[in-house]
Enzyme design. Structure first.
Site, PDB file in Angstrom:
ATOM      1  N   THR A 114      -4.014  -2.914   2.576  1.00  0.00           N
ATOM      2  CA  THR A 114      -3.615  -1.569   2.181  1.00  0.00           C
ATOM      3  C   THR A 114      -4.617  -0.593   2.782  1.00  0.00           C
ATOM      4  OG1 THR A 114      -3.264  -0.058   0.316  1.00  0.00           O
ATOM      5  CG2 THR A 114      -4.887  -1.780  -0.004  1.00  0.00           C
ATOM      6  N   GLY A 115      -4.217   0.657   2.934  1.00  0.00           N
ATOM      7  CA  GLY A 115      -5.122   1.647   3.500  1.00  0.00           C
ATOM      8  C   GLY A 115      -4.485   2.396   4.642  1.00  0.00           C
ATOM      9  N   HIS A 116      -5.324   2.948   5.498  1.00  0.00           N
ATOM     10  CA  HIS A 116      -4.834   3.808   6.571  1.00  0.00           C
ATOM     11  C   HIS A 116      -4.180   2.961   7.670  1.00  0.00           C
ATOM     12  CE1 HIS A 116      -5.347   6.540  10.129  1.00  0.00           C
ATOM     13  NE2 HIS A 116      -4.619   7.239   9.291  1.00  0.00           N
ATOM     14  N   GLY A 117      -2.835   2.991   7.689  1.00  0.00           N
ATOM     15  CA  GLY A 117      -2.078   2.095   8.560  1.00  0.00           C
ATOM     16  C   GLY A 117      -2.410   2.218  10.028  1.00  0.00           C
ATOM     17  N   VAL A 131       6.134   4.456  10.879  1.00  0.00           N
ATOM     18  CA  VAL A 131       5.967   3.134  10.283  1.00  0.00           C
ATOM     19  C   VAL A 131       4.481   2.803  10.345  1.00  0.00           C
ATOM     20  CG1 VAL A 131       6.504   0.679  10.511  1.00  0.00           C
ATOM     21  CG2 VAL A 131       8.292   2.382  10.917  1.00  0.00           C
ATOM     22  N   GLY A 132       3.926   2.346   9.227  1.00  0.00           N
ATOM     23  CA  GLY A 132       2.507   1.996   9.182  1.00  0.00           C
ATOM     24  C   GLY A 132       2.272   0.529   9.481  1.00  0.00           C
ATOM     25  N   ASP A 133       1.137   0.048   9.026  1.00  0.00           N
ATOM     26  CA  ASP A 133       0.775  -1.352   9.255  1.00  0.00           C
ATOM     27  C   ASP A 133       1.578  -2.313   8.389  1.00  0.00           C
ATOM     28  OD1 ASP A 133      -0.685  -0.084   7.031  1.00  0.00           O
ATOM     29  OD2 ASP A 133      -1.387  -2.130   6.696  1.00  0.00           O
ATOM     30  N   THR A 169       0.004   1.142  -1.541  1.00  0.00           N
ATOM     31  CA  THR A 169       0.758   0.000  -1.057  1.00  0.00           C
ATOM     32  C   THR A 169       0.537  -1.067  -2.098  1.00  0.00           C
ATOM     33  OG1 THR A 169       0.601   0.468   1.303  1.00  0.00           O
ATOM     34  CG2 THR A 169       0.721  -1.815   0.728  1.00  0.00           C
TER      35      THR A 169
HETATM   36  N1  ASP Z   1      -1.002   1.034   4.661  1.00  0.00           N
HETATM   37  C1  ASP Z   1       0.006   1.928   4.215  1.00  0.00           C
HETATM   38  C2  ASP Z   1       0.558   2.679   5.383  1.00  0.00           C
HETATM   39  O1  ASP Z   1      -0.173   3.121   6.221  1.00  0.00           O
HETATM   40  C3  ASP Z   1      -0.435   2.894   3.176  1.00  0.00           C
HETATM   41  C4  ASP Z   1      -1.352   2.347   2.130  1.00  0.00           C
HETATM   42  O2  ASP Z   1      -1.635   1.171   2.107  1.00  0.00           O
HETATM   43  O3  ASP Z   1      -1.816   3.088   1.266  1.00  0.00           O
HETATM   44  O4  ASP Z   1       1.727   2.835   5.441  1.00  0.00           O
END
Ligand code: ASP
Length: 307
Positions: free
Chosen positions: A220-223, A198-200, A169
């Site tokens: 960023t990361g695991h939504g 849809v993520g975060d 992200t």
């Molecule tokens: N946060 C993003 C999502 O879950 C992915 C990411 O940040 O790497 O869509």
């Protein structure tokens, strides 16, 4: 006041062979945002420009170069937020747009709504004269290969914690000479996600938040973990309670892990113009303008981490 800007180009297990390009992309984004802030431009314009540049850069999973979902399609999410008015625009699961952050800005400014998804978002982009892109234009060979690898893993499920599969992200937060803050985030989401997932990132308070009283944050990361603790708002709330940008970033990432076991990264700017970032993933690509005006752009790694 003195402006400030910090951007990120992902936090996860960043592949070493992409470091050089990634650092160059982050640096270019900082330069583009800073050029706007240094001439007295708005934080909103700066974060939009910084993120749009990373969307155009195929090394990042945002805009061109995005991850493919299980149908082999690209569906994009983005948000932009104005800390002066709390206005926001967001777009989710949209196809065929090269710069979702610019579409988010148009949604914020030219509609009575805040979040448009899918086909409706795409139709609005077309109505506003944005160039529509064929799927092929957004797709890079790296992602096609990754998609094939996922396809070969029978019974694959989107992982809940940290996996060796990089996600990505991009994001930016800034404060301008007027003391207005803004935040923006854009992503192709997790690799091999379910169509419609849809993520975060486009969710206000999770993927980004901006409030002149409390600074701005982008994640960023695991939504699926990040949205459970509304990570960006958690950080800006901490700033409002008196934390510095760095303290708030550290606090938010610690809370993410404590409450969900999830992994991610965050960038924060506070109303005093201090920037901070934190991550519990192995790496995070970040860039900001130092007090002496020089740019720091780096793929940071956990102390004691390898690679
Ligand atoms: N946060 C993003 C999502 O879950 C992915 C990411 O940040 O790497 O869509």
């Amino acid at each position: 006041m003195k402006p400030a800007l910090i951007v990120h180009g992902d936090a996860w297990e960043i592949e070493a062979e992409t470091y050089t390009e990634r650092i160059a992309g982050v640096r270019a984004a900082v330069e583009a945002g800073w050029a706007i802030l240094a001439r007295g431009g708005s934080a909103l314009d700066a974060v939009e420009q910084a993120v749009a540049l990373m969307e155009d850069d195929p090394v990042f999973n945002a805009g061109v170069g995005s991850a493919l979902n299980r149908d082999g399609e690209i569906e994009l999410d983005a948000i932009i937020m104005d800390g002066r008015t709390l206005a926001l625009g967001a777009v989710a699961a949209v196809r065929g747009i090269t710069n979702p952050v610019r579409l988010a800005r148009l949604i914020m400014e030219d509609t009575e709504h805040s979040l448009l998804v899918g086909e409706g978002a795409r139709r609005f982009a077309e109505m506003k004269g944005m160039r529509l892109a064929a799927q092929a234009e957004l797709t890079v060979p790296r992602e096609v290969e990754r998609f094939r690898r996922f396809q070969m893993q029978a019974g694959y499920r989107v992982p809940a914690g940290l996996t060796p599969n990089p996600m990505d992200t991009v994001g930016a937060v800034a404060i301008d000479v007027q003391g207005n803050v803004a935040a923006a985030t854009s992503t192709g989401g997790v690799h091999f996600k379910m169509p419609g997932r849809v993520g975060d990132s486009p969710l206000v308070g999770s993927g980004a938040y901006a409030d002149n009283r409390a600074g701005a944050a982008a994640t960023t990361g695991h939504g699926e973990s990040i949205m459970r603790v509304v990570l960006s708002k958690t950080a800006t709330d901490a700033v409002e309670r008196g934390f510095s940008a760095q303290e708030a970033a550290d606090y938010a990432i610690a809370l993410l892990h404590e409450r969900t076991g999830g992994y991610g990264g965050i960038i924060v700017v506070d109303p005093q113009g201090r920037v901070g970032y934190a991550y519990n993933t192995p790496h995070m690509a970040v860039g900001w303008v130092r007090d002496d005006g020089t740019i720091h752009a780096q793929v940071e790694r956990q102390p004691g981490g390898e690679g």
